[in-house]
Design a protein around this motif. Structure first.
Motif, short mmCIF file in Angstrom:
data_model
loop_
_atom_site.label_atom_id
_atom_site.label_comp_id
_atom_site.label_asym_id
_atom_site.label_seq_id
_atom_site.Cartn_x
_atom_site.Cartn_y
_atom_site.Cartn_z
N ALA A 274 0.82 -1.21 0.00
CA ALA A 274 0.00 0.00 0.00
C ALA A 274 0.86 1.26 0.00
O ALA A 274 0.63 2.19 -0.78
CB ALA A 274 -0.93 -0.01 1.21
N ASN A 277 2.83 2.09 -3.22
CA ASN A 277 1.98 2.68 -4.26
C ASN A 277 1.52 4.10 -3.93
O ASN A 277 1.00 4.80 -4.80
CB ASN A 277 0.77 1.79 -4.51
N ASP A 278 1.71 4.51 -2.68
CA ASP A 278 1.30 5.86 -2.27
C ASP A 278 2.30 6.92 -2.73
O ASP A 278 3.48 6.62 -2.95
CB ASP A 278 1.20 5.93 -0.74
N PRO A 288 4.95 7.66 -6.39
CA PRO A 288 4.36 6.33 -6.26
C PRO A 288 5.21 5.28 -6.97
O PRO A 288 5.72 5.53 -8.07
CB PRO A 288 3.00 6.48 -6.95
N PRO A 313 -1.22 7.37 -8.39
CA PRO A 313 -1.23 6.01 -7.84
C PRO A 313 -2.28 5.18 -8.56
O PRO A 313 -3.33 5.70 -8.98
CB PRO A 313 -1.60 6.22 -6.37
N ALA A 338 -3.50 1.59 -2.41
CA ALA A 338 -2.80 2.76 -1.87
C ALA A 338 -3.76 3.55 -0.98
O ALA A 338 -4.93 3.73 -1.33
CB ALA A 338 -2.30 3.63 -3.01
N TRP A 340 -3.92 6.53 -0.64
CA TRP A 340 -4.32 7.74 -1.37
C TRP A 340 -5.76 7.65 -1.85
O TRP A 340 -6.47 8.65 -1.94
CB TRP A 340 -3.38 7.94 -2.55
#
Length: 471
Positions: A274, A277-278, A288, A313, A338, A340
């Protein structure tokens, strides 16, 4: 932003080209300013091409600067063999453009050159029309974003950490097919490296990460068994270990097998995936980094293309369930999303206020935190690279993440696996058409409508584009 070269083609008669030189330069300058205003980088101007010698020399000169795309520009009639000679010296992607001004037969030159390229099978895009027309600007942007994504994809390295998970054929791809079709190499890395390197991560950094999550998340729900401070710190250590592998192996994107070895005996990779990917972590803003769970190669490649197009992302999820009574898909997969996506805010704390860290469920006896949140509503594009009879295709549908209200979100999430992140979505593709044709269990998404860019990417990669909306 794309890096663009421009080659302007002119007439091969010296007395004509001399008379047209100022006109050609003025029109190229206008094109250049338009592209720069749209945020693209345009390489320095070269002279209009009006001889066979210049076509080869100037095309080689431009190609040596490695543009993402070279625009063949036709403000006037141009001898078609100049286009063909330039094409022999242009290794990268080509787009043909003419403003279609009536005082000069630039469109005729484009059609003659484009037809000649067609005869020898040289792929290219065409955009025609005045720069002041919004639809022309949109077509240019689509072509340039697609070209930049494809150009940057080539030469990248994917880190496959752990191999094929749980017998999933759709998660494993051929390295030789990848390097030939996409220009992407595959680096095989044993996931024992995550375990080994985790032991040497700086303790202070790990504690800082745990305390940041405890302080800013909606909740870290320790249960003393499946989720403890020590287990959360182990997941944070795994994040730093993967970051170390990324730096050491010069990885551009990656996937982690996870199941069953790590999820049975170490910890889940949910937090690491997670946060990778943020666009941020507890150390501050960052780019990301695409990381797919279950080391899903075609999934990660789809995500990387979507990220290269948008800079955003990218969502990774199982197509977990379809609620036919309300036409809603539940897209969920462990802790992969993510954070986000919880609010899609530039402020990490705004996103984290909607994120819960719950103890892992029985699938994962090693424990750790699952990263739970509900994706914020809005238009989205859903996509997946898959293979049919060994041939790649890009399957796409438009849709939207929907806000059904907190009570309904909770009801639907508890109907599957509540602790995981969920994106409740409606697809434009009819449910039965989607289920009959979709070539994987994982789907990927970014906010907005990116269908035209994905069509252009498919053309440039010479793969099939499958519009799931059409069945």
């Amino acid at each position: 932003m794309a890096c663009i070269g421009i080659l302007t083609f002119s007439d091969g008669r010296d007395f004509v080209s001399a008379d047209l030189d100022a006109f050609c330069r003025q029109r190229e300058s206008r094109l250049r300013k338009e592209l720069e205003a749209r945020g693209h980088h345009v390489l320095p101007m070269v002279a209009p091409i009006s001889s066979n010698e210049a076509a080869v020399r100037l095309a080689r000169e431009m190609d040596s600067r490695s543009p993402d795309l070279t625009i063949y520009h036709y403000p006037v009639w141009a001898f078609p063999h100049f286009t063909m000679l330039a094409a022999t010296a242009t290794r990268g992607q080509v787009l043909l453009y003419s403003a279609m001004e009536p005082e000069q037969p630039g469109m005729v030159g484009l059609l003659a050159g484009g037809g000649a390229l067609d005869q020898v099978g040289r792929p290219h895009e065409r955009v025609l029309g005045p720069l002041g027309d919004p639809s022309v600007g949109r077509r240019l942007d689509v072509a340039l974003r697609a070209a930049a994504a494809v150009a940057r994809l080539r030469g990248m390295t994917f880190g496959r950490i752990g191999g094929r998970p749980m017998g999933m054929y759709t998660a494993a791809s051929n390295a030789d097919q990848w390097i030939e079709r996409f220009g992407v190499d595959v680096e095989e890395i044993d996931q024992w490296e995550i375990v080994r390197r985790s032991e040497h991560v700086d303790d202070a950094a790990v504690v800082r990460g745990r305390q940041w999550l405890e302080r800013h998340a909606a909740g870290v729900h320790y249960d003393g068994r499946s989720l403890t401070p020590k287990l959360l710190e182990r997941q944070i250590r795994a994040y730093y270990a993967v970051r170390e592998l990324i730096d050491e192996w010069n990885l551009d994107f990656a996937g982690i097998k996870g199941q069953p070895e790590l999820t049975n005996h170490f910890a889940t990779m949910d937090v690491a995936e997670a946060v990778l990917n943020d666009p941020y972590d507890w150390d501050g803003p960052k780019e990301p980094f695409v990381c797919a769970t279950e080391s899903d190669m075609d999934g990660a490649l789809t995500m990387q293309i979507l990220k290269l197009l948008s800079g955003l992302p990218v969502l990774f999820a199982d197509v977990r369930h379809y609620h036919a009574d309300i036409d809603v898909w539940d897209l969920a997969n462990s802790g992969q999303h993510a954070t986000w996506y919880a609010a899609r805010s530039d402020d990490p704390l705004e996103n984290l206020r909607r994120v819960h860290f719950y103890p892992e469920v029985f699938f994962f006896p090693a424990g750790g935190a699952s990263v739970h949140h509900i994706a914020a509503p809005g238009e989205a594009t859903f996509a997946r690279l898959s293979r049919y009879d060994h041939r790649y295709r890009l399957q796409v549908t438009k849709g939207r993440f929907v806000d059904l209200g907190e009570a309904e979100h909770t009801r639907l999430a508890r109907a599957s696996t509540f602790e995981w992140p969920h994106a409740f979505a409606r697809f434009d593709a009819p449910a039965q058409s989607f289920l009959s044709a979709f070539g994987a269990n994982h789907v990927h998404a970014i906010p907005g409508d990116w269908t035209e860019e994905l069509r252009a990417v498919s053309r440039r990669l010479a793969i099939d584009y499958h519009d799931l909306d059409a069945g």
